[in-house]
Design a protein around this motif. Structure first.
Motif, PDB file in Angstrom:
ATOM      1  N   GLU A  61      10.616  53.499   5.599  1.00  0.00           N
ATOM      2  CA  GLU A  61      10.433  52.976   4.365  1.00  0.00           C
ATOM      3  C   GLU A  61      11.731  52.222   4.057  1.00  0.00           C
ATOM      4  O   GLU A  61      12.878  52.753   4.607  1.00  0.00           O
ATOM      5  CB  GLU A  61      10.372  53.976   3.256  1.00  0.00           C
ATOM      6  N   ASP A  62      11.712  50.850   3.346  1.00  0.00           N
ATOM      7  CA  ASP A  62      13.015  50.493   2.764  1.00  0.00           C
ATOM      8  C   ASP A  62      13.586  51.340   1.489  1.00  0.00           C
ATOM      9  O   ASP A  62      12.971  51.630   0.601  1.00  0.00           O
ATOM     10  CB  ASP A  62      12.576  48.942   2.267  1.00  0.00           C
ATOM     11  N   HIS A  63      14.861  51.496   1.836  1.00  0.00           N
ATOM     12  CA  HIS A  63      15.556  52.241   0.933  1.00  0.00           C
ATOM     13  C   HIS A  63      16.394  51.531  -0.046  1.00  0.00           C
ATOM     14  O   HIS A  63      17.122  51.890  -0.965  1.00  0.00           O
ATOM     15  CB  HIS A  63      16.483  53.453   1.260  1.00  0.00           C
ATOM     16  N   THR A  65      16.220  48.123  -1.694  1.00  0.00           N
ATOM     17  CA  THR A  65      15.298  47.116  -1.940  1.00  0.00           C
ATOM     18  C   THR A  65      15.778  45.896  -2.827  1.00  0.00           C
ATOM     19  O   THR A  65      15.115  45.041  -3.440  1.00  0.00           O
ATOM     20  CB  THR A  65      14.062  47.712  -2.697  1.00  0.00           C
TER      21      THR A  65
END
Length: 71
Positions: A61-63, A65
């Protein structure tokens, strides 16, 4: 969802600047807690036990953004 637990230590210097140290990345919260106990006995860390934090991160996941600006 797969997650990891990241153990950090932050020491605030006399001028207010923060010095962050990544202690390790662990597969469970209990392993991160065990690492904190070990690190907490070491020089520097034992004098600033309030500096520890364990963050939980989901994998893949992108943390971060949003962008950032330099001041």
């Amino acid at each position: 969802m797969r997650v990891v637990y990241v153990l950090w230590h932050t020491h605030v210097l006399p001028d207010g600047e923060e010095n962050d140290k990544l202690i390790g990345i662990y597969s469970s919260e209990s392993k991160a807690n065990e690492a904190q106990e070990r690190a907490g006995k070491l020089p520097g860390f034992r004098d600033a036990p309030e500096g520890f934090i364990i963050d939980r991160y989901a994998l893949d996941e992108d943390h971060w953004t949003t962008g950032y600006v330099t001041v």
